[in-house]
Design a protein around this motif. Structure first.
Motif, PDB file in Angstrom:
ATOM      1  N   ASN B 145       0.697  -1.322   0.189  1.00 55.92           N
ATOM      2  CA  ASN B 145      -0.287  -0.011   0.280  1.00 55.92           C
ATOM      3  C   ASN B 145       0.606   1.565  -0.316  1.00 55.92           C
ATOM      4  O   ASN B 145       0.570   2.416  -0.645  1.00 55.92           O
ATOM      5  CB  ASN B 145      -0.951  -0.378   0.859  1.00 55.92           C
ATOM      6  CG  ASN B 145      -2.057  -0.722   0.639  1.00 55.92           C
ATOM      7  OD1 ASN B 145      -3.031  -0.844   0.173  1.00 55.92           O
ATOM      8  ND2 ASN B 145      -1.904  -2.295   1.459  1.00 55.92           N
ATOM      9  N   ALA B 183      -3.155   5.501   1.581  1.00 54.75           N
ATOM     10  CA  ALA B 183      -3.358   4.583   1.349  1.00 54.75           C
ATOM     11  C   ALA B 183      -2.313   3.164   2.468  1.00 54.75           C
ATOM     12  O   ALA B 183      -2.386   2.182   2.289  1.00 54.75           O
ATOM     13  CB  ALA B 183      -2.913   4.972   0.172  1.00 54.75           C
ATOM     14  N   THR B 186      -4.901   2.505   5.271  1.00 51.21           N
ATOM     15  CA  THR B 186      -5.171   1.439   4.654  1.00 51.21           C
ATOM     16  C   THR B 186      -4.378  -0.204   4.840  1.00 51.21           C
ATOM     17  O   THR B 186      -5.224  -0.663   5.204  1.00 51.21           O
ATOM     18  CB  THR B 186      -5.794   0.926   2.780  1.00 51.21           C
ATOM     19  OG1 THR B 186      -6.654   2.585   3.314  1.00 51.21           O
ATOM     20  CG2 THR B 186      -6.585   0.394   3.034  1.00 51.21           C
ATOM     21  N   GLY B 187      -2.898   0.277   4.617  1.00 50.16           N
ATOM     22  CA  GLY B 187      -2.259  -0.958   4.691  1.00 50.16           C
ATOM     23  C   GLY B 187      -2.344  -1.487   6.073  1.00 50.16           C
ATOM     24  O   GLY B 187      -1.747  -2.636   6.810  1.00 50.16           O
TER      25      GLY B 187
END
Ligand SMILES: Nc1ncnc2c1ncn2[C@@H]1O[C@H](COP(=O)(O)OP(=O)(O)O)[C@@H](O)[C@H]1O
Ligand SMILES: [Mg+2]
Lengths: 296, 261
Positions: B145, B183, B186-187
């Motif tokens: 990500n 992003a 999210t990871g």
């Protein structure tokens, strides 16, 4: 105030194909242009003719393959805070407030936080956005966002403003208000301005001079003087003035020839390559932008 | 109109919890109706009492602490390695990325459960192999990500930064990093969930503490209420971790939260 001079500027993009092969795409084929200190220069030209490519070169973001661009006689080697750029849209940082966006460029030159804030607030009020400093970009309208972008560029107090279709995405009314503000601010602060647009009306209204670019690979086909004074431009019915109408007609004629060239080039591609749908897509895109021109 | 809003909220809450309440009630009633054997599946009331006892005796706390310590260590090591690596791969070394991407994809796809024996062979069956396997599963979502987050930053942001004369370091700190942050988060959230899954698995093999161990041990001595109480604890802890991560994410990206509101 600074003088910009472009001499025989050429730029060819290399587009990577399979393996180590490249396709060459000549974007600029020897641009010559002189912009005097404090002058408002507008560039118009068919879509894809290399206007943004030229502006990036003046901004120092890319380098020419041949030729030079010099500011007050000194060739450009890279970006400089003395040449601020305003992009078309969505170039504000969404994670920063309006104030944070305007402060952005100042952070690397002015360590005093309070001073930065004061400068930023001043420029926000100059573009008519006092009271909006704590808003995030997504809370602003398109026109307000562009006002912030302009404030962000002005905050660095550059002598040159480079504007790449900054109003293209706005509705007609918002656009007109912003045009008037840009004209006022640029004259008051005596900036040298390079402004790109695809609207002939906008070009005539703003420009001291309008440079018409040829179809790609771009060269400057002709530079037209716009004989309108600041007072005449400030008037509400400037569009009805004889000088306005005549400049408009002249520019329209010059542009139409280039637009036709684009169309011819496209129909050649059409004859040569029926199967390449990518090219055909590009072609419809171009023809649509040509049609958009015709409507202006 | 405040009371109106309150009633509406209450109604939504009632609707949302209706299925859970129905499920718990059915479960409670089932052994009494002879539908299931309470020896194998004790009713929720019994489990709740057991959970309370475990909490009072301090046993639950000890095992939860042991589990959290492992997750935390593996997770931190993963962040410390995968974040910088992701920045390097996504931001600077294009050729390097082309070279290592296929390898990373293959490694990332490998089912971590099948790698248990490998970790145990290499690191023994102590703490090291458990932390190792958690690190292993955590690093992939963070790495992938981060790389894709950095690579998909809108070029116009970079142009603005460059045109204002930012140094490479400031360009990274003030443009690339904040633009890629959604992003990256999210990871991180994905890896926290994976870490927790993996942990329980790891603790079920050769551990002497932790919630996974508690489940397996209760099952071995056929203490069903204790086993279910442990399972419920794991579920609650999972929910709590996810909740904390979401809160943390919202705080770090308050500019984004408004969009949803
Ligand atoms: N970075 C790039 N790589 C390859 N081709 C490019 C690049 N930037 C622009 N071009 C191509 O160069 C031509 C001129 O582009 P541009 O200067 O953006 O046109 P304009 O701004 O006049 O619409 C177009 O055909 C465009 O596709
Ligand atoms: Mg352009």
């Amino acid at each position: 105030m600074a003088k910009i001079r472009a001499d025989n500027v050429k730029k060819t993009f290399k587009i990577k194909k399979e393996g180590n092969e490249f396709d060459e795409l000549p974007a600029l084929a020897g641009v010559n242009l002189e912009i005097d200190p404090g002058e408002f220069m507008v560039i118009v030209g068919p879509s894809g003719c290399g206007k943004s490519t030229f502006l990036d070169l003046v901004g120092g973001l890319t380098h020419p393959d041949e030729g030079t661009i010099a500011i007050d006689g000194k060739p450009i080697t890279g970006p400089s805070r003395d040449r601020a750029i305003v992009f078309q849209q969505n170039a504000l940082f969404p994670w920063r407030t309006t104030l944070g966006n305007v402060e952005f460029g100042l952070e690397s030159i002015n360590p005093d936080q309070d001073e930065r804030r004061e400068i930023a607030l001043d420029y926000l009020s100059l573009v008519g956005l006092s009271g909006y400093h704590n808003h995030y970009p997504h809370q602003l309208s398109g026109g307000m966002k562009q006002r912030v972008s302009i404030a962000r560029a002005l905050a660095l107090n550059p002598s040159i403003m480079l504007m790449d279709e900054p109003l293209a995405a706005l509705d007609a009314q918002t656009r007109e208000f912003l045009q008037r503000d840009i004209l006022r601010i640029s004259k008051e602060s005596r900036k040298t301005v390079l402004f790109i647009t695809h609207s002939i009306d906008e070009a005539v209204f703003l420009g001291d001079k309008v440079a018409v670019m040829s179809a790609r690979p771009g060269v400057i086909k002709r530079v037209v003087d716009i004989p309108l004074t600041a007072e005449e431009r400030a008037s509400d019915d400037v569009v009805a003035a004889t000088e306005f109408v005549q400049s408009r007609q002249l520019l329209w004629r010059l542009l139409k020839e280039e637009v036709v060239k684009v169309e011819e080039a496209q129909s050649n591609i059409h004859a040569e390559d029926h199967s390449n749908s990518l090219l055909l897509d590009k072609k419809t895109g171009l023809i649509n932008s040509v049609r958009a021109f015709a409507r202006i | 109109m405040v009371s109106d809003k309150f009633v509406k909220k209450l109604k939504t809450f009632a609707l949302k919890s209706s299925a859970i309440v129905a499920f718990v009630l059915l479960w409670e009633a089932a052994p009494h109706l002879g539908l299931i054997d309470p020896i194998f599946i004790p009713p929720p009331s019994v489990i709740a009492v057991k959970l309370y006892q475990l909490l009072l005796s301090g046993e639950l706390l000890v095992h939860t602490a042991a589990s959290l310590e492992r997750v935390f260590l593996g997770f931190i090591i993963a962040l410390a390695i995968a974040l910088p690596l992701g920045f390097l791969i996504g931001g600077w070394f294009k050729t390097f990325e082309t070279a290592v991407d296929p390898l990373l994809q293959v490694l990332g796809q490998a089912n971590p459960f099948t790698l248990f024996p490998v970790f145990m062979a290499l690191l023994g069956i102590g703490e090291l192999s458990k932390i190792g396997i958690i690190y292993w599963v955590c690093q992939w979502p963070v790495l992938f990500n981060t790389v894709s987050g950095i690579k998909s930053v809108d070029p116009v942001y970079i142009k603005v930064g460059r045109s204002m004369g930012l140094t490479k370091f400031n360009l990274f700190k003030k443009v690339l990093l904040p633009a890629a942050l959604p992003a990256i988060f999210t990871g991180i959230r994905m890896s926290a969930v994976f870490a927790f899954f993996m942990l329980i698995g790891a603790e079920m093999i050769g551990a002497h503490s932790g919630l996974g161990f508690l489940i397996i041990q209760s099952q071995a001595v056929f203490n069903m209420p204790k086993m279910y109480a442990s399972i419920v604890s794991v579920a609650l802890l999972g929910i709590a971790i996810n909740y904390i991560m979401i809160k943390f994410e919202r705080k770090a990206m308050s500019w984004k939260e408004d969009i949803a509101a």
